[in-house]
Design a protein around this motif. Structure first.
Motif, mmCIF file in Angstrom:
data_model
loop_
_atom_site.group_PDB
_atom_site.id
_atom_site.type_symbol
_atom_site.label_atom_id
_atom_site.label_comp_id
_atom_site.label_asym_id
_atom_site.label_seq_id
_atom_site.Cartn_x
_atom_site.Cartn_y
_atom_site.Cartn_z
ATOM 1 N N THR B 79 -8.718 -9.635 68.597
ATOM 2 C CA THR B 79 -8.016 -9.235 67.282
ATOM 3 C C THR B 79 -8.165 -10.548 66.382
ATOM 4 O OG1 THR B 79 -6.002 -9.428 68.230
ATOM 5 C CG2 THR B 79 -6.644 -7.265 67.695
ATOM 6 N N ASN B 80 -8.283 -10.475 65.311
ATOM 7 C CA ASN B 80 -8.626 -11.900 64.504
ATOM 8 C C ASN B 80 -8.478 -11.788 62.966
ATOM 9 O OD1 ASN B 80 -9.305 -14.555 64.014
ATOM 10 N ND2 ASN B 80 -11.346 -14.297 64.823
ATOM 11 N N ARG B 81 -7.222 -11.648 62.703
ATOM 12 C CA ARG B 81 -6.857 -11.381 61.180
ATOM 13 C C ARG B 81 -6.226 -12.850 60.794
ATOM 14 N NH1 ARG B 81 -2.869 -7.582 61.105
ATOM 15 N NH2 ARG B 81 -2.977 -7.456 63.404
ATOM 16 N N SER B 82 -5.917 -12.900 59.385
ATOM 17 C CA SER B 82 -5.258 -14.218 59.157
ATOM 18 C C SER B 82 -3.882 -14.722 59.444
ATOM 19 C CB SER B 82 -5.496 -14.113 57.609
ATOM 20 O OG SER B 82 -4.820 -13.505 57.107
ATOM 21 N N VAL B 83 -3.320 -13.756 60.049
ATOM 22 C CA VAL B 83 -1.866 -13.693 60.384
ATOM 23 C C VAL B 83 -1.788 -14.045 61.902
ATOM 24 C CG1 VAL B 83 -0.883 -12.491 58.504
ATOM 25 C CG2 VAL B 83 -1.686 -11.379 60.512
ATOM 26 N N ILE B 84 -3.114 -13.858 62.514
ATOM 27 C CA ILE B 84 -2.984 -13.736 64.122
ATOM 28 C C ILE B 84 -3.239 -15.313 64.425
ATOM 29 C CG2 ILE B 84 -4.216 -13.041 66.279
ATOM 30 C CD1 ILE B 84 -4.609 -10.413 64.746
ATOM 31 N N GLU B 85 -2.091 -15.774 65.339
ATOM 32 C CA GLU B 85 -2.410 -17.152 65.865
ATOM 33 C C GLU B 85 -3.196 -16.909 67.288
ATOM 34 O OE1 GLU B 85 -2.010 -20.264 65.368
ATOM 35 O OE2 GLU B 85 -2.429 -20.930 67.460
ATOM 36 N N ARG B 86 -4.322 -17.640 67.286
ATOM 37 C CA ARG B 86 -5.326 -17.692 68.556
ATOM 38 C C ARG B 86 -5.429 -18.869 69.322
ATOM 39 N NH1 ARG B 86 -10.054 -15.579 68.267
ATOM 40 N NH2 ARG B 86 -9.603 -13.913 69.724
ATOM 41 N N GLY B 87 -4.961 -19.961 68.740
ATOM 42 C CA GLY B 87 -5.085 -21.262 69.278
ATOM 43 C C GLY B 87 -4.595 -21.567 70.734
ATOM 44 N N TYR B 88 -3.610 -20.756 71.087
ATOM 45 C CA TYR B 88 -2.909 -21.080 72.432
ATOM 46 C C TYR B 88 -4.061 -20.786 73.480
ATOM 47 C CZ TYR B 88 -2.089 -16.217 72.265
ATOM 48 O OH TYR B 88 -2.335 -14.515 72.362
ATOM 49 N N ALA B 89 -3.847 -21.073 74.514
ATOM 50 C CA ALA B 89 -4.678 -20.839 75.923
ATOM 51 C C ALA B 89 -4.017 -19.761 76.542
ATOM 52 C CB ALA B 89 -4.799 -21.867 76.525
ATOM 53 N N VAL B 90 -2.637 -19.836 77.060
ATOM 54 C CA VAL B 90 -2.147 -18.731 77.658
ATOM 55 C C VAL B 90 -0.891 -18.418 77.166
ATOM 56 C CG1 VAL B 90 -0.953 -18.287 80.024
ATOM 57 C CG2 VAL B 90 -3.056 -19.862 79.749
ATOM 58 N N SER B 91 -0.374 -17.020 77.086
ATOM 59 C CA SER B 91 0.868 -16.499 76.787
ATOM 60 C C SER B 91 1.505 -16.250 78.042
ATOM 61 C CB SER B 91 0.532 -15.343 75.987
ATOM 62 O OG SER B 91 1.765 -14.282 75.945
ATOM 63 N N TRP B 92 2.729 -16.658 77.899
ATOM 64 C CA TRP B 92 3.929 -16.262 79.348
ATOM 65 C C TRP B 92 4.678 -15.627 78.703
ATOM 66 C CZ3 TRP B 92 4.544 -16.301 84.209
ATOM 67 C CH2 TRP B 92 5.598 -16.871 84.835
ATOM 68 N N LEU B 93 5.144 -14.352 79.136
ATOM 69 C CA LEU B 93 6.181 -13.562 78.368
ATOM 70 C C LEU B 93 7.090 -13.007 79.516
ATOM 71 C CD1 LEU B 93 7.392 -11.648 76.258
ATOM 72 C CD2 LEU B 93 5.652 -9.981 77.027
ATOM 73 N N LEU B 94 8.301 -13.242 79.435
ATOM 74 C CA LEU B 94 9.178 -13.102 80.552
ATOM 75 C C LEU B 94 10.547 -12.167 80.037
ATOM 76 C CD1 LEU B 94 9.601 -16.374 82.318
ATOM 77 C CD2 LEU B 94 8.074 -14.490 82.821
ATOM 78 N N PHE B 95 10.826 -11.251 80.481
ATOM 79 C CA PHE B 95 12.235 -10.495 80.366
ATOM 80 C C PHE B 95 13.417 -11.132 81.122
ATOM 81 C CE2 PHE B 95 10.322 -6.183 78.601
ATOM 82 C CZ PHE B 95 9.756 -6.814 77.355
ATOM 83 N N PHE B 96 14.442 -11.203 80.586
ATOM 84 C CA PHE B 96 15.580 -11.424 81.464
ATOM 85 C C PHE B 96 16.726 -10.471 81.115
ATOM 86 C CE2 PHE B 96 13.331 -15.563 81.417
ATOM 87 C CZ PHE B 96 13.449 -16.110 83.124
ATOM 88 N N ASP B 97 17.873 -10.201 81.950
ATOM 89 C CA ASP B 97 18.854 -9.321 81.609
ATOM 90 C C ASP B 97 19.691 -10.188 80.657
ATOM 91 O OD1 ASP B 97 18.287 -7.493 83.616
ATOM 92 O OD2 ASP B 97 19.481 -8.214 85.031
ATOM 93 N N ASN B 98 19.899 -11.228 80.557
ATOM 94 C CA ASN B 98 20.681 -12.057 79.546
ATOM 95 C C ASN B 98 20.402 -13.685 79.461
ATOM 96 O OD1 ASN B 98 22.156 -13.142 81.755
ATOM 97 N ND2 ASN B 98 23.166 -11.189 82.086
ATOM 98 N N LEU B 99 20.899 -14.236 78.681
ATOM 99 C CA LEU B 99 20.962 -15.781 78.561
ATOM 100 C C LEU B 99 21.217 -16.407 79.690
ATOM 101 C CD1 LEU B 99 20.732 -18.288 76.684
ATOM 102 C CD2 LEU B 99 23.068 -17.876 76.274
ATOM 103 N N GLU B 100 21.993 -15.907 80.573
ATOM 104 C CA GLU B 100 22.981 -16.739 81.717
ATOM 105 C C GLU B 100 21.549 -16.782 82.732
ATOM 106 O OE1 GLU B 100 24.622 -14.452 80.177
ATOM 107 O OE2 GLU B 100 25.901 -15.951 79.186
ATOM 108 N N GLN B 101 20.886 -15.611 82.842
ATOM 109 C CA GLN B 101 19.719 -15.267 83.794
ATOM 110 C C GLN B 101 18.496 -16.256 83.499
ATOM 111 O OE1 GLN B 101 19.583 -12.799 86.698
ATOM 112 N NE2 GLN B 101 21.829 -13.409 86.346
ATOM 113 N N GLU B 102 18.277 -16.531 82.121
ATOM 114 C CA GLU B 102 17.346 -17.301 81.886
ATOM 115 C C GLU B 102 17.662 -18.847 82.148
ATOM 116 O OE1 GLU B 102 14.378 -19.716 79.156
ATOM 117 O OE2 GLU B 102 16.616 -19.381 78.729
#
Lengths: 136, 136
Positions: B79-102
Motif C-alpha cells: 500500500t502506498n498512499r501519501s499518509v503511509i510511512e514506508r521508510g522503515y525496514a521492520v515492524s515489531w508489534l507486541l501485545f502485553f497484559d499491562n505496563l508492568e509486563q512490558e
C-alpha cells in the motif's frame, strides 16, 4: 461417558484449543500471515479530551466493518523514553487476513461515513501497513 | 456416538470455539485492556536485505521473552498512499497484559542481549506504546 462428564470433557477440550491455538489460526499452529494496519491520529486541538472522546466514539462504530479481524483502540501509554512518540491522540490498530480485505475496508460505506463525519477532528494521520507472520 | 463421529464432533467443537473466542479473552467476551508496543526499525543500510534478514533473525529470538502475549513481525506492505510511512525496514508489534509486563520485557536478559548483538544494524527506531481495549 455420563452426560455431565461428557459436557465437562467437551468444555475442557474447547478451552484447551483456545489456549493452544495461535490467534485466528486453524492451520495446526503454523505462523499465520497477517496484514497489520496501524493509524495514529493527531488532533487539530491536541489535548482536547472531548475531541478525543468523539473520535474514539467514531472508531467504535468503524470497528463494525466485517473484514476487520482484530481491533485495538489505544491512547499513549505513560512510558516516556526519547525513542517513544507520544504526540498522537489515538492509536487505531487493525488486523486483516490480507491486503485485499484491507482494501475492502478502505472502501466500505462505514469507513467512508467515518471519514465524512470525523475527519474535521484530526490535523494529520500517520499510517503504517505491514505484512508478516504472527507468532505465539 | 461412534468413535469417528465423536472425534469429528470434538474437532468441530474445538474449531468453533477458536473462531468464536476473542483473542486472549477467557472472560466472556468483555473487552480486554492491552498494552501495545509497536517499534519500527530503520536500517543503517536501508534496502539491505541481508541486514533486514539478520534483524528479523534476532527478533525471532527476542520473541521468546515469556511476558509477550502476541508477536507480529512485519515489513512494509505494498500500500502506498501519501499518509503511509514506508521508510522503515521492520515492524515489531507486541501485545502485553499491562505496563508492568512490558517493563519486565525491557529489562529481560534476552532483550538486553538482542540490543547488544543487533543494534549496530539500525539507524533509528520509532516506538509507539499505547493502552486500551481490544475489541472483536
Amino acid at each position: 461417558m455420563k452426560k455431565t462428564t461428557r459436557r465437562k470433557f467437551l468444555q475442557t477440550t474447547a478451552l484447551a484449543s483456545v489456549a493452544a491455538a495461535p490467534v485466528f489460526a486453524s492451520d495446526n499452529n503454523k505462523a499465520k500471515e497477517l496484514f497489520v494496519h496501524h493509524v495514529y491520529f493527531y488532533l487539530k486541538n491536541p489535548g482536547n479530551e472531548a475531541d478525543r472522546a468523539k473520535l474514539i466514539e467514531g472508531l467504535e462504530v468503524l470497528s463494525k466493518v466485517p473484514e476487520i479481524r482484530m481491533v485495538h483502540i489505544g491512547t499513549p501509554a505513560s512510558t516516556n523514553r526519547s525513542v517513544i512518540e507520544r504526540g498522537y491522540a489515538v492509536s487505531w490498530l487493525l488486523f486483516f487476513d490480507n491486503l485485499e480485505q484491507e482494501e475492502i475496508y478502505q472502501k466500505h460505506p462505514i469507513h467512508l461515513k467515518f471519514i465524512e463525519d470525523y475527519s474535521h477532528l484530526w490535523e494529520k494521520v500517520i499510517v503504517y501497513d505491514s505484512v508478516g507472520a504472527k507468532r505465539g
